[in-house]
Design a protein around this motif. Structure first.
Motif, PDB file in Angstrom:
ATOM      1  N   ARG A 145       0.832  -1.209   0.000  1.00 52.70           N
ATOM      2  CA  ARG A 145       0.000   0.000   0.000  1.00 52.70           C
ATOM      3  C   ARG A 145       0.866   1.259   0.000  1.00 52.70           C
ATOM      4  O   ARG A 145       0.637   2.193  -0.779  1.00 52.70           O
ATOM      5  CB  ARG A 145      -0.909   0.010   1.232  1.00 52.70           C
ATOM      6  N   ALA A 146       1.858   1.266   0.879  1.00 55.48           N
ATOM      7  CA  ALA A 146       2.707   2.454   0.992  1.00 55.48           C
ATOM      8  C   ALA A 146       3.453   2.723  -0.309  1.00 55.48           C
ATOM      9  O   ALA A 146       3.547   3.868  -0.771  1.00 55.48           O
ATOM     10  CB  ALA A 146       3.687   2.272   2.147  1.00 55.48           C
ATOM     11  N   ALA A 147       3.989   1.664  -0.925  1.00 53.49           N
ATOM     12  CA  ALA A 147       4.736   1.835  -2.170  1.00 53.49           C
ATOM     13  C   ALA A 147       3.819   2.277  -3.306  1.00 53.49           C
ATOM     14  O   ALA A 147       4.159   3.184  -4.082  1.00 53.49           O
ATOM     15  CB  ALA A 147       5.436   0.530  -2.540  1.00 53.49           C
ATOM     16  N   ALA A 148       2.650   1.633  -3.419  1.00 51.59           N
ATOM     17  CA  ALA A 148       1.720   1.989  -4.493  1.00 51.59           C
ATOM     18  C   ALA A 148       1.265   3.439  -4.369  1.00 51.59           C
ATOM     19  O   ALA A 148       1.213   4.178  -5.366  1.00 51.59           O
ATOM     20  CB  ALA A 148       0.517   1.048  -4.467  1.00 51.59           C
ATOM     21  N   LEU A 167      -0.280  -0.692 -10.038  1.00 53.15           N
ATOM     22  CA  LEU A 167      -0.768  -1.974  -9.545  1.00 53.15           C
ATOM     23  C   LEU A 167       0.449  -2.755  -9.083  1.00 53.15           C
ATOM     24  O   LEU A 167       1.244  -3.231  -9.898  1.00 53.15           O
ATOM     25  CB  LEU A 167      -1.498  -2.736 -10.658  1.00 53.15           C
ATOM     26  N   VAL A 168       0.632  -2.850  -7.769  1.00 55.40           N
ATOM     27  CA  VAL A 168       1.768  -3.575  -7.196  1.00 55.40           C
ATOM     28  C   VAL A 168       1.316  -5.001  -6.928  1.00 55.40           C
ATOM     29  O   VAL A 168       0.471  -5.245  -6.064  1.00 55.40           O
ATOM     30  CB  VAL A 168       2.277  -2.908  -5.913  1.00 55.40           C
ATOM     31  N   THR A 169       1.869  -5.945  -7.673  1.00 55.21           N
ATOM     32  CA  THR A 169       1.410  -7.324  -7.584  1.00 55.21           C
ATOM     33  C   THR A 169       2.168  -8.105  -6.511  1.00 55.21           C
ATOM     34  O   THR A 169       3.337  -7.827  -6.233  1.00 55.21           O
ATOM     35  CB  THR A 169       1.555  -8.037  -8.935  1.00 55.21           C
ATOM     36  N   GLY A 170       1.483  -9.086  -5.955  1.00 54.42           N
ATOM     37  CA  GLY A 170       2.068  -9.859  -4.857  1.00 54.42           C
ATOM     38  C   GLY A 170       2.247 -11.333  -5.142  1.00 54.42           C
ATOM     39  O   GLY A 170       2.527 -12.112  -4.238  1.00 54.42           O
ATOM     40  N   ASP A 215      -2.870  -8.153  -4.604  1.00 53.90           N
ATOM     41  CA  ASP A 215      -2.345  -7.048  -5.392  1.00 53.90           C
ATOM     42  C   ASP A 215      -2.912  -5.761  -4.807  1.00 53.90           C
ATOM     43  O   ASP A 215      -3.991  -5.768  -4.203  1.00 53.90           O
ATOM     44  CB  ASP A 215      -2.760  -7.165  -6.858  1.00 53.90           C
ATOM     45  N   VAL A 216      -2.201  -4.662  -4.972  1.00 56.56           N
ATOM     46  CA  VAL A 216      -2.672  -3.368  -4.459  1.00 56.56           C
ATOM     47  C   VAL A 216      -2.657  -2.352  -5.590  1.00 56.56           C
ATOM     48  O   VAL A 216      -1.636  -2.174  -6.268  1.00 56.56           O
ATOM     49  CB  VAL A 216      -1.808  -2.878  -3.286  1.00 56.56           C
TER      50      VAL A 216
END
Length: 265
Positions: free
Chosen positions: A158-161, A173-176, A187-188
């Motif tokens: 969340r913080a990075a996105a 969209l930062v995928t996990g 994903d966030v």
């Protein structure tokens, strides 16, 4: 008579094993019934176990490919994969005005987490290319490089996105999917104003090579046909999940195998 298909350009590296890179993008885009064009930046000798050799295409040749395609087959959407060098990242950024619906899959690490980019390349993505895009889709390791902070859990995602979306003014969209298998799949998405956690179902499979390429190509294909960004992301995530599920029982190669792009299973 049939309607002329939409066109999507993919800019990236080749994968001789055809599980990722340009070859996988061609499969994904064809599965979505759009016409794919290509600009190749790097040629790799690669299979399911990894890359054994890579040779970079000269920048002038990359520029010539881009000009040849864009001038005659203008894209309705564009996605990037492995660009490799800061000068190539900046070349694509300079051409961004003629590359609508630009989706950036910033290939900054390999499947084992090893860095593929130096600081100048990371900076070129962050300062020049991503601000010109419609969406960026880094995995958690790539987001960590771009944001210069660790990304190991949902709070970090969340913080990075949020930070990257605010500073580049481009949705992220930062995928996990590449996080530890014992973590829930998450994903966030953030556009700098709204942030959404997007849970998913983790499929137990060794055949997940090229999932990042597939996700970004699927999103680009949907944007090319006029889909809303959030809808394109949701539908692409579901499509990739089905493709992973379809290939879960495959025995192709001795390493990380490909996904089922065409719904064969």
């Amino acid at each position: 008579m049939t309607d002329t298909p939409k066109t999507v350009m993919t800019i990236g590296g080749s994968d001789s094993g055809a599980g990722a890179g340009i070859q996988a993008d061609l499969k994904t885009l064809s599965a979505h019934r759009v016409f794919a064009t290509t600009v190749i930046t790097t040629v790799t000798a690669q299979n399911t176990r990894g890359v054994t050799r890579a040779e970079q295409v000269p920048v002038k040749m990359i520029s010539s490919q881009l000009e040849a395609v864009a001038s005659d087959l203008p894209p309705d959407a564009t996605k990037t994969g492995l660009l490799g060098r800061a000068e190539v990242v900046r070349l694509v950024a300079e051409q961004a005005a003629r590359l609508p619906n630009l989706v950036i899959d910033p290939v900054l690490v390999d499947r084992d987490g090893r860095s593929l980019a130096d600081r100048s390349t990371v900076a070129a993505y962050r300062e020049a290319l991503i601000p010109a895009a419609r969406l960026a889709t880094p995995n958690h390791r790539e987001a960590a490089l771009l944001a210069s902070r660790p990304v190991e859990n949902e709070r970090d995602q969340r913080a990075a996105a949020e930070y990257l979306a605010r500073t580049t003014r481009t949705p992220f969209l930062v995928t996990g999917g590449r996080m530890a298998d014992d973590k829930p799949l998450l994903d966030v998405f953030s556009d700098g104003i709204r942030t959404h956690a997007l849970p998913g179902r983790r499929v137990r499979s060794r055949n997940v090579h090229g999932t990042g390429d597939a996700l970004s190509a699927s999103i680009a294909a949907r944007l090319a046909t006029g889909a809303d960004l959030i809808v394109a992301i949701a539908d692409a995530r579901a499509w990739v999940s089905r493709a992973i599920t379809g290939a879960a029982g495959w025995d192709l190669g001795r390493g990380e195998g490909p996904i089922d792009h065409f719904g064969w299973t």
